[in-house]
Design a protein around this motif. Structure first.
Motif, PDB file in Angstrom:
ATOM      1  N   LYS A 133      49.639  53.974  30.197  1.00  0.00           N
ATOM      2  CA  LYS A 133      50.874  53.338  30.685  1.00  0.00           C
ATOM      3  C   LYS A 133      51.771  52.985  29.523  1.00  0.00           C
ATOM      4  O   LYS A 133      51.320  52.589  28.454  1.00  0.00           O
ATOM      5  CB  LYS A 133      50.538  52.081  31.472  1.00  0.00           C
ATOM      6  N   GLU A 180      54.349  56.421  32.926  1.00  0.00           N
ATOM      7  CA  GLU A 180      52.978  56.716  32.519  1.00  0.00           C
ATOM      8  C   GLU A 180      52.961  58.044  31.776  1.00  0.00           C
ATOM      9  O   GLU A 180      53.564  59.024  32.215  1.00  0.00           O
ATOM     10  CB  GLU A 180      52.058  56.764  33.733  1.00  0.00           C
ATOM     11  N   LYS A 230      55.300  57.051  41.261  1.00  0.00           N
ATOM     12  CA  LYS A 230      53.980  56.542  41.614  1.00  0.00           C
ATOM     13  C   LYS A 230      53.378  57.388  42.723  1.00  0.00           C
ATOM     14  O   LYS A 230      54.079  57.799  43.648  1.00  0.00           O
ATOM     15  CB  LYS A 230      54.097  55.087  42.068  1.00  0.00           C
ATOM     16  N   GLY A 231      52.070  57.648  42.633  1.00  0.00           N
ATOM     17  CA  GLY A 231      51.386  58.380  43.694  1.00  0.00           C
ATOM     18  C   GLY A 231      50.252  59.234  43.164  1.00  0.00           C
ATOM     19  O   GLY A 231      49.995  59.303  41.964  1.00  0.00           O
ATOM     20  N   MET A 232      49.558  59.896  44.074  1.00  0.00           N
ATOM     21  CA  MET A 232      48.443  60.780  43.726  1.00  0.00           C
ATOM     22  C   MET A 232      48.980  62.173  43.407  1.00  0.00           C
ATOM     23  O   MET A 232      49.863  62.675  44.095  1.00  0.00           O
ATOM     24  CB  MET A 232      47.450  60.887  44.891  1.00  0.00           C
ATOM     25  N   TYR A 233      48.429  62.774  42.373  1.00  0.00           N
ATOM     26  CA  TYR A 233      48.819  64.129  41.990  1.00  0.00           C
ATOM     27  C   TYR A 233      47.559  64.973  41.876  1.00  0.00           C
ATOM     28  O   TYR A 233      46.605  64.602  41.186  1.00  0.00           O
ATOM     29  CB  TYR A 233      49.578  64.130  40.668  1.00  0.00           C
ATOM     30  N   ASP A 284      45.958  59.344  39.751  1.00  0.00           N
ATOM     31  CA  ASP A 284      46.648  58.263  40.450  1.00  0.00           C
ATOM     32  C   ASP A 284      47.689  57.716  39.483  1.00  0.00           C
ATOM     33  O   ASP A 284      47.412  56.826  38.675  1.00  0.00           O
ATOM     34  CB  ASP A 284      45.654  57.196  40.887  1.00  0.00           C
ATOM     35  N   LEU A 322      50.629  55.719  37.890  1.00  0.00           N
ATOM     36  CA  LEU A 322      51.147  54.349  37.941  1.00  0.00           C
ATOM     37  C   LEU A 322      50.358  53.454  38.888  1.00  0.00           C
ATOM     38  O   LEU A 322      50.905  52.541  39.503  1.00  0.00           O
ATOM     39  CB  LEU A 322      52.635  54.340  38.306  1.00  0.00           C
ATOM     40  N   ALA A 323      49.057  53.677  39.005  1.00  0.00           N
ATOM     41  CA  ALA A 323      48.210  52.838  39.846  1.00  0.00           C
ATOM     42  C   ALA A 323      47.831  51.578  39.090  1.00  0.00           C
ATOM     43  O   ALA A 323      47.771  51.566  37.852  1.00  0.00           O
ATOM     44  CB  ALA A 323      46.948  53.601  40.246  1.00  0.00           C
ATOM     45  N   GLU A 324      47.571  50.517  39.829  1.00  0.00           N
ATOM     46  CA  GLU A 324      47.104  49.272  39.218  1.00  0.00           C
ATOM     47  C   GLU A 324      45.633  49.439  38.887  1.00  0.00           C
ATOM     48  O   GLU A 324      44.807  49.667  39.762  1.00  0.00           O
ATOM     49  CB  GLU A 324      47.301  48.099  40.186  1.00  0.00           C
ATOM     50  N   ARG A 325      45.302  49.350  37.631  1.00  0.00           N
ATOM     51  CA  ARG A 325      43.921  49.478  37.184  1.00  0.00           C
ATOM     52  C   ARG A 325      43.454  48.151  36.606  1.00  0.00           C
ATOM     53  O   ARG A 325      44.206  47.503  35.871  1.00  0.00           O
ATOM     54  CB  ARG A 325      43.799  50.565  36.117  1.00  0.00           C
TER      55      ARG A 325
END
Length: 188
Positions: free
Chosen positions: A36, A42, A104-107, A136, A138-141
């Motif tokens: 990030k 990202e 943001k999202g799944m790729y 994933d 820009l997912a919150e990790r």
């Protein structure tokens, strides 16, 4: 007649095995890492290793990984394709590039395509790299747990002293193998 058929099939088997062993066997391994940025984007670092596991040199090797949607990713550095004049038997080459995403999202990425030429065949051969796991973006990790050096400095000596005392007690309490062997010989 049956013997001639068996001999013919064995000859075909050995000749095909010899032809396979004198060719290139190209493998590709694709790796991706995410990081990030403070700007709300990202960074996606892509690295592809191309291996020649065959016994012959591959010529005119080209790598193309253009499956990164321009609607989602911007190319920051490098190229999504590369080529090499030759890849000797047992050799490995690497190629990497960096992308950036603000979406943001799944790729779900596809494998990279590797094309090469071998002297025994006129047509270009094609191989694919390993696919990547879904990204994933820009997912919150949760933050990674890092080893606490403070705790090691604070309690490390105590743990080592307790370990040494425990080993000493175990050595004193447990019966010795040599004395057990002597006791069994005396009983005989």
């Amino acid at each position: 007649m049956a013997q001639a058929l068996v001999l013919l099939s064995l000859a075909l088997l050995f000749s095909s095995t010899a032809a396979i062993s004198d060719s290139s066997f190209i493998l590709g391994h694709k790796k991706v890492s995410l990081s990030k940025l403070k700007s709300g984007a990202e960074r996606v670092s892509v690295s592809i290793d191309v291996y020649n596991r065959g016994s012959a040199t591959a010529y005119d090797v080209s790598l193309v990984d253009d499956n990164w949607s321009q609607d989602i990713f911007d190319l920051v550095s490098g190229n999504t394709s590369n080529s090499w004049e030759r890849l000797d038997a047992g050799a490995v080459v690497s190629h990497s590039f960096i992308l950036e995403s603000k979406v943001k999202g799944m790729y779900h990425g596809a494998p990279a395509v590797i094309k090469f030429r071998i002297p025994s065949r006129a047509a270009l051969q094609e191989a694919f790299s390993t696919p990547i796991l879904p990204l994933d973006i820009l997912a919150e990790r949760p933050p990674e747990k890092k080893f606490e050096w403070r705790l090691l400095a604070k309690y490390g000596s105590l743990v080592s002293v307790l370990s040494i005392v425990g080993l000493f007690v175990y050595a004193v309490i447990s019966p010795s193998k040599s004395s057990a062997g002597k006791a069994s010989k005396k009983r005989r």
